[in-house]
Design an enzyme around this catalytic site. Structure first.
Site, PDB file in Angstrom:
ATOM      1  N   SER A 178       0.602  -0.944   0.025  1.00 16.97           N
ATOM      2  CA  SER A 178      -0.165  -0.121  -0.230  1.00 16.97           C
ATOM      3  C   SER A 178       0.873   1.233  -0.039  1.00 16.97           C
ATOM      4  O   SER A 178       1.816   1.328  -0.781  1.00 16.97           O
ATOM      5  CB  SER A 178      -1.974  -0.074   1.551  1.00 16.97           C
ATOM      6  OG  SER A 178      -1.656   1.130   0.885  1.00 16.97           O
ATOM      7  N   ASP A 274      -8.551  -2.947  -6.997  1.00 17.03           N
ATOM      8  CA  ASP A 274      -7.770  -3.046  -6.005  1.00 17.03           C
ATOM      9  C   ASP A 274      -8.856  -3.032  -4.851  1.00 17.03           C
ATOM     10  O   ASP A 274      -9.754  -1.315  -5.442  1.00 17.03           O
ATOM     11  CB  ASP A 274      -7.196  -1.873  -5.809  1.00 17.03           C
ATOM     12  CG  ASP A 274      -6.281  -1.233  -4.842  1.00 17.03           C
ATOM     13  OD1 ASP A 274      -5.283  -2.559  -4.280  1.00 17.03           O
ATOM     14  OD2 ASP A 274      -6.447  -0.217  -3.900  1.00 17.03           O
ATOM     15  N   HIS A 345      -1.244  -8.440   0.285  1.00 20.37           N
ATOM     16  CA  HIS A 345      -0.719  -9.864   0.091  1.00 20.37           C
ATOM     17  C   HIS A 345       0.926 -10.289   0.483  1.00 20.37           C
ATOM     18  O   HIS A 345       0.834 -11.336   0.745  1.00 20.37           O
ATOM     19  CB  HIS A 345      -0.255  -9.866  -2.031  1.00 20.37           C
ATOM     20  CG  HIS A 345      -1.252  -9.447  -2.861  1.00 20.37           C
ATOM     21  ND1 HIS A 345      -1.032  -8.234  -3.135  1.00 20.37           N
ATOM     22  CD2 HIS A 345      -2.322  -9.933  -3.452  1.00 20.37           C
ATOM     23  CE1 HIS A 345      -2.243  -7.732  -4.227  1.00 20.37           C
ATOM     24  NE2 HIS A 345      -3.446  -8.894  -4.200  1.00 20.37           N
TER      25      HIS A 345
END
Length: 398
Positions: A178, A274, A345
């Site tokens: 992020s 996203d 992830h």
């Protein structure tokens, strides 16, 4: 065909495991108190923090440095609010986490789940500024006693890791998720410069490709948000000159204007849907239907036709933007762009082991962990985008 069969076996084996049995371990959090003398402090003036797990075996000379994500602050008020939580204060970090953090996913030390990176030195750097580790304002806010020093934190952390022996690494990886993924892109070439030419150095940005989407709804809000981040943290002269000599500095916080100039090998893990960029109003713009909040933040089954069309349009914009910036015929670039509705992830969803074969994010017969490992160790290129699914999928992960 053989590779596909192996993948099915791989997933089947993992599906027999219970979620969470992935080599997760608790690591002590350390305060870098010597950073205080350098003025490298969190928003509230507390020392920066990190967690370190020593490498072992043939991984003893390999280093993985991970930059935590957690959004940004784009005004004095939002930075003040941030200084009172774990994304702006190491005092709060230590209190809320009881002095430890759990390493999972790519940070885990299980050779079955994480065969390529399980025994590396792993450093988790906590994010306690609001500028993706970029700010460096000498003056302390006289009203709220805030210190904007994210860039100094990054430099102080690198100095500490070099003192610990990272400069002798055979293999090194900078990663982040992020806002930490954006920080990875911004710091990638500087990270490589810490090592001799003999060291394999690469960068991995996870869910850090935030698009401007000039012609997609909400562009003015996205630009306004990053305008606030850049102005509040005074980043105009700290962003890469390779970008700021061509664009307004505000636009140089968008990865689409940064990635082309990154010289170090870089891999992107992204979803074309996203979750953060779609669910946060600041990135999607104002809701197009009354159901948008429930659709994006509660359950995709609550999306109506208008919501789904907006998502499809976002996907188109996202893929076009990424293709225009990262397409590279060499193995220097890599990307894994799937259609699962999610964000992040590396620390939680690196393996996709607990859902069915058709619910996993698999591209070219590989899950994320396999694709990253093959790319990092130069076993094969990986440049894949899911072009078959034009609607978001609800995927289960562990």
């Amino acid at each position: 065909m053989a590779q596909f069969v192996l993948l099915i076996i791989f997933i089947f084996i993992f599906s027999l495991q219970s979620c969470g049995v992935d080599g997760a371990r608790n690591i002590s959090i350390t305060l870098l108190k010597n950073a205080l003398a350098k003025g490298a402090v969190c928003l509230d003036g507390s020392p920066p923090a990190y967690a370190y797990s020593r490498g072992f075996g043939d991984g003893a000379d390999n280093w993985h440095v991970y930059l935590q994500g957690g959004g940004w602050c784009d005004s004095r008020g939002s930075c003040l609010d941030r200084s009172k939580n774990e994304y702006g204060s190491s005092t709060v970090i230590m209190a809320t986490k009881n002095g430890t953090i759990t390493f999972r996913g790519m940070l885990a030390d299980n050779s079955t789940f994480n065969p390529d990176f399980y025994n590396w030195n792993v450093v988790y750097i906590f994010y306690c500024d609001g500028s993706s580790f970029m700010s460096d304002i000498e003056e302390v806010d006289p009203v709220h006693n805030l210190t904007y020093r994210g860039g100094r934190i990054y430099e102080a952390m690198m100095d500490e890791l070099l003192r610990m022996g990272m400069g002798n690494a055979k293999n090194a990886l900078l990663s982040g998720t992020s806002a930490g993924g954006l920080a990875t892109i911004l710091h990638c070439d500087k990270f490589q410069a810490l090592f001799p030419d003999s060291t394999r150095v690469k960068c991995l940005s996870d869910s850090g490709f935030f698009i401007r989407g000039q012609y997609f709804t909400g562009a003015d809000l996205r630009e306004g948000r990053f305008y606030g981040v850049v102005k509040t943290n005074k980043l105009e002269n700290l962003l890469p000159t390779s970008c700021t000599t061509k664009f307004n500095p505000i636009l140089c916080f968008f990865p689409e204007n940064l990635v082309k100039d990154v010289q170090t090998p870089l891999f992107l893990i992204e979803s074309a849907f996203d979750q953060f960029q779609l669910s946060e109003n600041v990135f999607n713009g104002k809701s197009l239907s009354p159901s948008w909040y429930n659709c994006t933040q509660i359950d995709l089954m609550l999306c109506n036709w208008t919501d789904l069309q907006t998502m499809k349009d976002f996907r188109t914009t996202f893929i076009q933007t990424l293709k225009s910036t990262i397409v590279d015929s060499s193995s220097r670039r890599g990307y894994f762009v799937h259609s699962c509705y999610r964000h992040g992830h590396i620390t939680e969803n690196f393996y996709s082991t607990c859902s069915s074969l058709f619910g996993n994010n698999i591209l070219a017969n590989k899950i994320v962990a396999q694709a990253v490992g093959d790319w990092y160790f130069d076993r094969s290129k990986f440049e894949e985008i899911d072009i078959l699914n034009d609607l978001p999928r609800k995927c289960s992960f562990c």
